[in-house]
Design an enzyme around this catalytic site. Structure first.
Site, PDB file in Angstrom:
ATOM      1  N   GLY A 523     -35.401 -10.522  21.198  1.00 52.51           N
ATOM      2  CA  GLY A 523     -35.839  -9.939  19.934  1.00 52.51           C
ATOM      3  C   GLY A 523     -35.386 -10.779  18.768  1.00 52.51           C
ATOM      4  O   GLY A 523     -34.834 -11.874  18.930  1.00 52.51           O
ATOM      5  N   PHE A 525     -32.949 -10.230  16.777  1.00 53.31           N
ATOM      6  CA  PHE A 525     -31.495 -10.322  16.706  1.00 53.31           C
ATOM      7  C   PHE A 525     -30.952 -11.305  17.720  1.00 53.31           C
ATOM      8  O   PHE A 525     -29.983 -12.018  17.460  1.00 53.31           O
ATOM      9  CB  PHE A 525     -30.896  -8.933  16.924  1.00 53.31           C
ATOM     10  CG  PHE A 525     -29.400  -8.886  16.837  1.00 53.31           C
ATOM     11  CD1 PHE A 525     -28.764  -8.895  15.608  1.00 53.31           C
ATOM     12  CD2 PHE A 525     -28.623  -8.836  17.987  1.00 53.31           C
ATOM     13  CE1 PHE A 525     -27.382  -8.852  15.527  1.00 53.31           C
ATOM     14  CE2 PHE A 525     -27.245  -8.785  17.922  1.00 53.31           C
ATOM     15  CZ  PHE A 525     -26.622  -8.797  16.682  1.00 53.31           C
ATOM     16  N   ASP A 640     -38.669   1.211  12.452  1.00 53.68           N
ATOM     17  CA  ASP A 640     -39.290   0.212  13.329  1.00 53.68           C
ATOM     18  C   ASP A 640     -39.740   0.872  14.630  1.00 53.68           C
ATOM     19  O   ASP A 640     -39.420   0.401  15.720  1.00 53.68           O
ATOM     20  CB  ASP A 640     -38.314  -0.925  13.612  1.00 53.68           C
ATOM     21  CG  ASP A 640     -39.020  -2.192  14.086  1.00 53.68           C
ATOM     22  OD1 ASP A 640     -40.253  -2.286  13.920  1.00 53.68           O
ATOM     23  OD2 ASP A 640     -38.348  -3.089  14.627  1.00 53.68           O
TER      24      ASP A 640
END
Length: 847
Positions: A523, A525, A640
């Site tokens: 992802g 992150f 999200d």
């Protein structure tokens, strides 16, 4: 005589008209648009799908695409309409333009909205006439990198290049990576008068050795363009070339090292040739070095810039003397990367007077390892100078192409290229080239700093807190947590609620030293690894990548821990613990054996979910969101919601995940939370995007898109489909209104569903997608309707499979009564669930 005069006048007018016709005008392209003429920022842009365009586009693998949401706000607002459309490329394609010989600015506009067209980040190359401009370019990564340097909220990237064309043709090629796509929102090709804007360049390290600079063999990229001492200068304030000038405040090393002076009267250019090189407003302000209150001598004023290593850089400095009216009154030195670029620099003498604007160009040959460029101005120690303070009005930094390449050789994803960039600025580097007098000043400042640290240490000891080096301490709330010396949490929470603090050694053991074969997801992150603890328990370990340690990554790390330490629910992914040592940001979760909901809908070879399973998964996710919105005083807005953030455990129980950008809901006396727009394209609430006002209904809209994704089993945005089918929400709602619902249902369901259940499901999805938030249902209402759909489906299954049932067939009204019983049963167990910190499924058999 009169006829001769008239003839001469006609000849002059004719020659002027021919000269105007020979002077090329700008080519402004609104990519993805079919408009023949759109006025944006006072200029006329032509759509690349317009039949009246004067260029060609190779169409294989391309599609014009319009955004569901409006254009951007903020500093790029005048260009908002340009960012509503884009040209998307699935394979190598080119724009081919006819241009006159000469120099041009080429600008490429990219909006982050279109970077989220699919689950994977678009990666692509761009070249102009064979000169590589971008290599494995990531729009999201570029925005993250920019935001780590300056506090920017714009989700738009504008890349600018200065190129020289001799062939009369310009080919701009977009080439996506394999399996990815490329896109562009707008392009500008703006002519620059003269054969070259760089006539004479000073060689850094050898001041006085000037040489010509030519663009014939390549080009340059604008890295930074700054107004020193003034606020941003918008493009419309720089007519002709339409350049944007940023404030220097984000790049100056110490704001106290210089102060601003202004003079807006009688500014003029020292030479007529300079009139196009910068707007006059740039020269109305300047920064001059500040006299130290500690020592009599002045100290250097410094600016620091992150650059791509391995390239040469042109540094253009803009000057205008605003205070002194004689030569020899201001002299100073110029340093670039700690090398002397100029000595005894006298702005008045070089300009030929006061209020005369001019520029000076310097060429610095960068080291292959150098990723920071320093520009410094220092005092002139020569005797006789009445004033030794330095002055600067503006600055531009350009990267020079090398061997047909302007692109950084490594991919820039997540903000920093190749892991070599280190935005952290070290004062030690400044000291290397500082004047001898600076040492005295630094020593005094160091003494003051040591005293400050000692006082701070005493305060820290009194509070019994300790912040080890490495990852920044996470100051989530006020009181300290005794379990973790680096993490702080709300005073109402016990340390146990933060979970276990793992050592990096334990994490490495659990992941076999971050073995790539254990990666189960990637992802924004960082990567997610499947790990096994000493007890044999399987966990999911999310490791922030190196770039996450700056800016947004740290915020997401803090927010995730803060949110999950306050929340406990069966349908939220539980946080087991974390690790924040040795510059690592790692989160440890319960392992979700069945991965993401999206992986079960499309894009994998997993078996298709049944309609009953899909309903139960949607109900589980809805319960999790309903708890978020109502479980705390102000509630929490996820921000999200999408199918990749709905995870499934071994029993296909749905759990909401990824709270990195979540927000506390509005206070009781407020209707919304004003905040910058964040989320995923295709799921983003258009009202939130338009007004930048976040409400729980924004999650409801996103969840409505999820419901359609579950129903149709296809991506929310698919640029390869016909134009009316690209956006799932628009296409599905249109089919719903035309009574064509059954034509869009996932064919893998093979009719194994109840039509009444399907209609109830689709109707609540439609309500979730209402344009205005006030017209959308709450998550509690959504949950109620989904449970109704499930009961309708299960009731008909029971009726079909058991003909001996004595009771009447379940009707929609009966299902509603059953759902009411379920909700009442759930409410009755809420106190027990909260007390035991767990949730018990309530199941009522269908009569």
């Amino acid at each position: 005589m009169k006829s001769s005069t008239n003839l001469l006048l006609i000849l002059v007018v004719f020659l002027a008209a021919e000269n105007a016709r020979a002077q090329p005008g700008p080519i402004l392209i609104n990519c993805g648009s079919d408009s023949s003429s759109a006025v944006v920022d006072g200029r006329r842009w032509i759509g690349d799908s317009s039949p009246s365009k004067n260029f060609t586009l190779s169409f294989p693998g391309t599609i014009a695409l319009a955004a569901a949401a409006p254009g951007v706000d903020g500093e790029e607002e005048p260009y908002g309409d340009l960012y509503k459309t884009a040209r998307v490329f699935n394979s190598s394609s080119s724009y081919n333009l006819g241009v006159a010989a000469g120099s041009y600015f080429l600008r490429l506009h990219f909006s982050q909205l279109f970077a989220n067209l699919s689950a994977e980040e678009p990666i692509f190359d761009v070249a102009a006439n064979g000169l590589k401009l971008l290599s494995r370019f990531s729009v999201t990564g570029e925005i993250s990198w920019r935001d780590s340097q300056i506090n920017s909220t714009s989700k738009v990237i504008v890349k600018e290049y200065l190129l020289n064309f001799t062939s009369g043709k310009l080919g701009i090629e977009f080439r996506p990576d394999e399996g990815s796509f490329a896109f562009v929102n707008a392009m500008e090709v703006v002519p620059v008068s003269g054969s070259s804007i760089f006539d004479s360049v000073n060689k850094v390290g050898g001041y006085g050795l000037k040489g010509p600079f030519s663009l014939a063999d390549g080009g340059i990229e604008t890295m930074y363009r700054l107004c020193v001492g003034c606020s941003d200068i918008a493009r419309k304030e720089d007519p002709g070339l339409w350049r944007k000038w940023d404030s220097d405040e984000h790049f100056i090393f110490s704001l106290n090292a210089a102060h601003t002076i202004t003079n807006s009267s009688n500014i003029s250019y020292a030479s007529a040739d300079d009139s196009t090189l910068a707007p006059l407003r740039l020269y109305e302000t300047a920064k001059v070095t500040t006299e130290s209150s500690v020592v009599e001598k002045k100290f250097n004023v410094s600016w620091s810039f992150i650059i791509d290593p391995g390239f040469d850089y042109l540094v253009r400095l803009h000057f205008c003397e605003l205070e002194y009216d004689k030569a020899e009154q201001r002299k100073f030195k110029i340093y670039i990367n700690n090398k002397t670029a100029a000595e005894s620099y006298d702005v008045f003498a070089r300009a030929g007077g006061k209020n005369k604007a001019f520029h000076e160009d310097f060429l610095d040959v960068a080291s292959p390892q150098m990723d920071t460029l320093w520009v410094q101005l220092g005092s002139e120690s020569s005797a006789g100078a009445a004033a030794t303070d330095a002055l600067l009005n503006g600055m531009e930094i350009f990267k020079v192409s090398r061997e047909g390449n302007l692109a950084h050789p490594t991919v820039r994803i997540g903000g920093i290229s190749g892991g070599t960039r280190k935005p952290k600025r070290s004062p030690k580097w400044v000291l290397i080239g500082a004047a001898t007098g600076l040492i005295v000043f630094i020593a005094i400042v160091g003494a003051v700093y040591i005293c400050f640290c000692l006082q701070r240490k005493k305060r820290s000891s009194a509070n019994k807190t300790k912040n080890p080096p490495g990852c920044q301490p996470l100051a989530l709330h006020g009181s300290a947590n005794t379990r973790s010396p680096s993490l702080r949490t709300a005073g109402t929470l016990g340390s146990s609620q933060l979970g276990r603090r793992f050592t990096i050694a334990e994490i490495r053991t659990a992941t076999q030293n971050f073995d790539e074969s254990l990666v189960i997801g990637v992802g924004g992150f960082g990567k997610v690894y499947k790990g096994k603890m000493e007890s044999g328990t399987l966990v999911a370990i999310k490791r922030g990548h190196t770039e996450s340690q700056q800016g947004q990554g740290v915020k997401e790390f803090e927010t995730e821990i803060e949110m999950l330490s306050r929340l406990r629910h069966r349908h939220l992914v539980p946080l087991i613990g974390y690790c924040d040592e040795r510059n690592e940001m790692i989160l440890v979760y319960e392992h979700m054996a069945n991965g993401t909901l999206r992986s079960h809908l499309y894009g994998s070879d997993l078996p298709a979910l049944t309609w009953n399973q899909r309903l139960e998964i949607c109900i589980g996710a809805a319960r999790g969101l309903h708890y978020l919105h109502t479980g705390l005083d102000r509630g929490i807005i996820h921000r999200d919601v999408k199918t990749t953030n709905i995870l499934l455990n071994g029993n296909l129980v749905a759990k909401m995940a990824d709270f990195g950008i979540s927000k506390d809901g509005p206070a009781l006396d407020h209707t919304h939370v004003s905040t910058a727009v964040k989320g995923s394209f295709g799921y983003l609430d258009p009202e939130y995007y338009r007004r930048q006002q976040l409400t729980p209904s924004s999650d409801v809209y996103s969840f409505g898109v999820v419901l359609l994704e579950v129903l149709c089993a296809r991506p929310v945005i698919n640029p390869t489909l016909p134009r009316d089918q690209i956006n799932l929400a628009e296409w599905a709602l249109n089919c719903q209104r035309q009574q064509l619902l059954e034509t869009i249902i996932d064919p893998r369901l093979d009719g194994n569903y109840t039509l009444e259940s399907m209609k109830t499901f689709s109707k609540i999805a439609e309500k979730c997608l209402a344009d205005e938030g006030v017209n959308r249902p709450s998550m509690g209402e959504v949950l109620w309707h989904l449970e109704s759909a499930l009961q309708l489906h299960q009731g008909h299954l029971h009726a079909d499979c058991d003909e001996v049932l004595s009771g009447p067939e379940l009707t929609p009204s009966d299902a509603s009564i059953t759902v009411t019983h379920i909700r009442e049963a759930e409410e009755s167990t809420r106190a027990a669930r909260d007390a035991n910190d767990e949730v018990v499924d309530v199941k009522i058999e269908v009569p």
